[in-house]
Design a protein around this motif. Structure first.
Motif, PDB file in Angstrom:
ATOM      1  N   LYS A 112     -36.183  60.510  28.483  1.00 51.99           N
ATOM      2  CA  LYS A 112     -36.596  60.598  30.044  1.00 51.99           C
ATOM      3  C   LYS A 112     -37.954  59.637  30.230  1.00 51.99           C
ATOM      4  O   LYS A 112     -38.094  58.857  31.207  1.00 51.99           O
ATOM      5  CB  LYS A 112     -36.951  61.968  30.768  1.00 51.99           C
ATOM      6  CG  LYS A 112     -35.582  62.618  31.368  1.00 51.99           C
ATOM      7  CD  LYS A 112     -36.019  63.058  32.754  1.00 51.99           C
ATOM      8  CE  LYS A 112     -34.741  63.518  33.329  1.00 51.99           C
ATOM      9  NZ  LYS A 112     -34.269  64.810  32.826  1.00 51.99           N
ATOM     10  N   ASN A 113     -38.915  59.970  29.406  1.00 54.69           N
ATOM     11  CA  ASN A 113     -40.112  59.172  29.478  1.00 54.69           C
ATOM     12  C   ASN A 113     -40.180  58.151  28.416  1.00 54.69           C
ATOM     13  O   ASN A 113     -41.207  57.335  28.320  1.00 54.69           O
ATOM     14  CB  ASN A 113     -41.391  59.989  29.053  1.00 54.69           C
ATOM     15  CG  ASN A 113     -41.347  61.357  30.145  1.00 54.69           C
ATOM     16  OD1 ASN A 113     -41.193  60.918  31.283  1.00 54.69           O
ATOM     17  ND2 ASN A 113     -41.139  62.319  29.773  1.00 54.69           N
ATOM     18  N   LYS A 114     -38.924  57.602  27.940  1.00 50.08           N
ATOM     19  CA  LYS A 114     -39.182  56.411  26.905  1.00 50.08           C
ATOM     20  C   LYS A 114     -38.601  55.123  27.418  1.00 50.08           C
ATOM     21  O   LYS A 114     -37.807  54.921  28.325  1.00 50.08           O
ATOM     22  CB  LYS A 114     -38.179  56.588  25.730  1.00 50.08           C
ATOM     23  CG  LYS A 114     -38.452  57.720  24.861  1.00 50.08           C
ATOM     24  CD  LYS A 114     -39.132  57.277  23.624  1.00 50.08           C
ATOM     25  CE  LYS A 114     -39.985  58.436  22.955  1.00 50.08           C
ATOM     26  NZ  LYS A 114     -39.123  59.316  22.170  1.00 50.08           N
ATOM     27  N   LYS A 115     -39.829  54.152  27.247  1.00 48.53           N
ATOM     28  CA  LYS A 115     -39.518  52.814  28.061  1.00 48.53           C
ATOM     29  C   LYS A 115     -39.084  51.677  26.687  1.00 48.53           C
ATOM     30  O   LYS A 115     -38.861  50.419  27.293  1.00 48.53           O
ATOM     31  CB  LYS A 115     -40.712  52.461  28.445  1.00 48.53           C
ATOM     32  CG  LYS A 115     -41.425  53.376  29.699  1.00 48.53           C
ATOM     33  CD  LYS A 115     -40.949  52.674  31.061  1.00 48.53           C
ATOM     34  CE  LYS A 115     -41.284  53.855  31.977  1.00 48.53           C
ATOM     35  NZ  LYS A 115     -40.299  55.226  32.106  1.00 48.53           N
ATOM     36  N   ASN A 116     -38.830  52.069  25.770  1.00 51.76           N
ATOM     37  CA  ASN A 116     -38.663  51.168  24.623  1.00 51.76           C
ATOM     38  C   ASN A 116     -36.929  51.134  24.073  1.00 51.76           C
ATOM     39  O   ASN A 116     -36.677  50.815  23.082  1.00 51.76           O
ATOM     40  CB  ASN A 116     -39.382  51.246  23.438  1.00 51.76           C
ATOM     41  CG  ASN A 116     -39.179  52.722  22.901  1.00 51.76           C
ATOM     42  OD1 ASN A 116     -38.576  53.735  23.486  1.00 51.76           O
ATOM     43  ND2 ASN A 116     -39.340  53.029  21.486  1.00 51.76           N
ATOM     44  N   ARG A 117     -35.927  51.683  25.022  1.00 46.80           N
ATOM     45  CA  ARG A 117     -34.750  51.754  24.867  1.00 46.80           C
ATOM     46  C   ARG A 117     -33.853  51.008  25.759  1.00 46.80           C
ATOM     47  O   ARG A 117     -33.405  51.648  26.804  1.00 46.80           O
ATOM     48  CB  ARG A 117     -34.176  52.995  24.807  1.00 46.80           C
ATOM     49  CG  ARG A 117     -34.721  53.939  23.430  1.00 46.80           C
ATOM     50  CD  ARG A 117     -34.180  55.188  23.317  1.00 46.80           C
ATOM     51  NE  ARG A 117     -34.676  55.783  22.058  1.00 46.80           N
ATOM     52  CZ  ARG A 117     -35.132  56.784  21.697  1.00 46.80           C
ATOM     53  NH1 ARG A 117     -35.172  57.822  22.835  1.00 46.80           N
ATOM     54  NH2 ARG A 117     -35.693  57.106  20.647  1.00 46.80           N
ATOM     55  N   PRO A 118     -33.791  49.641  25.667  1.00 49.13           N
ATOM     56  CA  PRO A 118     -33.085  48.557  26.715  1.00 49.13           C
ATOM     57  C   PRO A 118     -31.878  49.011  26.968  1.00 49.13           C
ATOM     58  O   PRO A 118     -31.502  48.770  28.198  1.00 49.13           O
ATOM     59  CB  PRO A 118     -33.338  47.214  26.101  1.00 49.13           C
ATOM     60  CG  PRO A 118     -33.825  47.711  24.695  1.00 49.13           C
ATOM     61  CD  PRO A 118     -34.249  48.878  24.330  1.00 49.13           C
ATOM     62  N   LEU A 119     -30.915  49.718  26.167  1.00 50.90           N
ATOM     63  CA  LEU A 119     -29.813  49.937  26.474  1.00 50.90           C
ATOM     64  C   LEU A 119     -29.435  50.883  27.431  1.00 50.90           C
ATOM     65  O   LEU A 119     -28.672  51.118  28.036  1.00 50.90           O
ATOM     66  CB  LEU A 119     -28.952  50.406  25.126  1.00 50.90           C
ATOM     67  CG  LEU A 119     -28.691  49.009  24.283  1.00 50.90           C
ATOM     68  CD1 LEU A 119     -27.818  49.274  23.101  1.00 50.90           C
ATOM     69  CD2 LEU A 119     -27.892  48.082  24.818  1.00 50.90           C
ATOM     70  N   LEU A 120     -30.461  51.817  27.584  1.00 52.70           N
ATOM     71  CA  LEU A 120     -30.564  53.040  28.543  1.00 52.70           C
ATOM     72  C   LEU A 120     -31.317  52.684  29.799  1.00 52.70           C
ATOM     73  O   LEU A 120     -31.377  53.633  30.626  1.00 52.70           O
ATOM     74  CB  LEU A 120     -30.802  54.086  27.853  1.00 52.70           C
ATOM     75  CG  LEU A 120     -30.372  54.803  26.620  1.00 52.70           C
ATOM     76  CD1 LEU A 120     -30.963  55.903  25.859  1.00 52.70           C
ATOM     77  CD2 LEU A 120     -28.614  54.995  26.714  1.00 52.70           C
ATOM     78  N   MET A 121     -31.843  51.664  29.929  1.00 57.92           N
ATOM     79  CA  MET A 121     -32.839  51.482  30.938  1.00 57.92           C
ATOM     80  C   MET A 121     -32.278  51.057  32.266  1.00 57.92           C
ATOM     81  O   MET A 121     -32.834  51.302  33.363  1.00 57.92           O
ATOM     82  CB  MET A 121     -33.851  50.175  30.545  1.00 57.92           C
ATOM     83  CG  MET A 121     -34.685  50.546  29.572  1.00 57.92           C
ATOM     84  SD  MET A 121     -36.015  51.621  29.782  1.00 57.92           S
ATOM     85  CE  MET A 121     -37.051  50.735  30.738  1.00 57.92           C
ATOM     86  N   ARG A 122     -30.944  50.395  32.306  1.00 61.83           N
ATOM     87  CA  ARG A 122     -30.400  50.169  33.449  1.00 61.83           C
ATOM     88  C   ARG A 122     -29.572  51.394  34.129  1.00 61.83           C
ATOM     89  O   ARG A 122     -28.774  52.073  33.340  1.00 61.83           O
ATOM     90  CB  ARG A 122     -29.241  49.090  33.334  1.00 61.83           C
ATOM     91  CG  ARG A 122     -29.750  47.795  32.830  1.00 61.83           C
ATOM     92  CD  ARG A 122     -29.045  46.899  32.174  1.00 61.83           C
ATOM     93  NE  ARG A 122     -28.779  47.456  30.525  1.00 61.83           N
ATOM     94  CZ  ARG A 122     -27.862  47.038  29.924  1.00 61.83           C
ATOM     95  NH1 ARG A 122     -27.218  45.966  30.387  1.00 61.83           N
ATOM     96  NH2 ARG A 122     -27.625  47.658  29.028  1.00 61.83           N
ATOM     97  N   GLY A 123     -29.655  51.639  35.457  1.00 64.55           N
ATOM     98  CA  GLY A 123     -29.011  52.584  36.058  1.00 64.55           C
ATOM     99  C   GLY A 123     -29.351  54.102  35.674  1.00 64.55           C
ATOM    100  O   GLY A 123     -30.506  54.154  35.301  1.00 64.55           O
ATOM    101  N   ASP A 124     -28.343  54.914  35.780  1.00 66.62           N
ATOM    102  CA  ASP A 124     -28.695  56.393  35.503  1.00 66.62           C
ATOM    103  C   ASP A 124     -28.786  56.629  34.267  1.00 66.62           C
ATOM    104  O   ASP A 124     -27.703  56.334  33.320  1.00 66.62           O
ATOM    105  CB  ASP A 124     -27.649  57.270  36.448  1.00 66.62           C
ATOM    106  CG  ASP A 124     -27.881  58.664  36.092  1.00 66.62           C
ATOM    107  OD1 ASP A 124     -28.892  58.963  36.784  1.00 66.62           O
ATOM    108  OD2 ASP A 124     -26.946  59.278  35.494  1.00 66.62           O
ATOM    109  N   LEU A 125     -29.718  57.186  33.720  1.00 63.92           N
ATOM    110  CA  LEU A 125     -29.904  57.526  32.425  1.00 63.92           C
ATOM    111  C   LEU A 125     -28.887  58.385  31.815  1.00 63.92           C
ATOM    112  O   LEU A 125     -28.094  58.159  30.552  1.00 63.92           O
ATOM    113  CB  LEU A 125     -31.288  58.295  32.012  1.00 63.92           C
ATOM    114  CG  LEU A 125     -31.841  58.733  30.562  1.00 63.92           C
ATOM    115  CD1 LEU A 125     -31.601  57.399  29.687  1.00 63.92           C
ATOM    116  CD2 LEU A 125     -32.949  59.625  30.444  1.00 63.92           C
ATOM    117  N   ARG A 126     -28.453  59.675  32.386  1.00 61.44           N
ATOM    118  CA  ARG A 126     -27.350  60.572  31.917  1.00 61.44           C
ATOM    119  C   ARG A 126     -25.920  59.904  31.958  1.00 61.44           C
ATOM    120  O   ARG A 126     -25.599  59.889  30.864  1.00 61.44           O
ATOM    121  CB  ARG A 126     -27.438  61.579  32.789  1.00 61.44           C
ATOM    122  CG  ARG A 126     -26.223  62.832  32.431  1.00 61.44           C
ATOM    123  CD  ARG A 126     -26.468  63.930  33.484  1.00 61.44           C
ATOM    124  NE  ARG A 126     -27.430  64.985  32.723  1.00 61.44           N
ATOM    125  CZ  ARG A 126     -28.582  64.864  33.547  1.00 61.44           C
ATOM    126  NH1 ARG A 126     -28.967  64.301  34.881  1.00 61.44           N
ATOM    127  NH2 ARG A 126     -29.403  65.704  33.194  1.00 61.44           N
TER     128      ARG A 126
END
Ligand code: S3P
Length: 172
Positions: A112-126
């Protein structure tokens, strides 16, 4: 002694478990993401944004080739490291692969609070996590041993791995 290589999806605890495991075994610890950031002088997110994912993957492949000749390390890999079969081959040559796993909900909570994972940054995390986990189904099965870090503490995960390594004579 063979390297101990932690593989697994983002948020399964590879860095935290790897660091503590290395401390317990008095071995050098290498986190491939951190190493790539050191070598390139850029964050993982910057490499993805400026140079693209393909460039990041070639940095990973380059690093694995460098690590291939070393021993006695504990290596935590980025979640996409084992997508490349050649990386798997090289890591297995002088290492024992251990996969960390966790349920999507656990991964989501940790991410949730990670800003360093570009592949999970777009759209809805779940949704992102679920889609990518599905895409990568079976990819982490190249490991000799699996540990579900969602169902245990950090120390329990480390003890579980040490137990496995002793049982299979990878460590004394
Ligand atoms: C990635 C995982 C990340 C990092 C990069 C790509 C992936 O590492 O290497 O953002 O493709 O799964 P962590 O698993 O350490 O977060």
């Amino acid at each position: 002694m063979k390297n101990i290589v932690l593989i697994g999806f983002m948020g399964t605890g590879k860095t935290a478990v790897g660091r503590r495991l290395a401390g317990r075994l008095k071995r050098e610890f290498i986190d491939t993401d951190a190493e790539i950031e050191k070598v390139t002088g850029k964050t993982v997110a910057q490499i993805f944004a400026r140079d693209g994912q393909i460039r990041f993957r070639s940095e990973e492949a380059l690093l694995v080739r460098k690590l291939a000749g070393k021993e006695n390390l504990v290596i935590s890999t980025g979640g996409g490291m084992v997508l490349n079969p050649e990386n798997v081959r090289l890591l297995k040559e002088n290492g024992v692969l251990i996969a960390l796993t966790a349920d999507p909900e656990v991964i989501c909570r940790r991410g949730k609070n990670k800003k360093n994972r570009p592949l999970l940054m777009r759209g809805d995390l779940r949704e992102n996590i679920k889609a990518l986990l599905k895409e990568r189904e079976g990819v982490y099965d190249v490991a000799e041993h699996k540990v579900d870090t969602g169902s245990m503490s950090l120390d329990q995960a480390v003890e579980n791995i040490i137990h496995f390594l002793k049982e299979h004579n990878y460590i004394e």
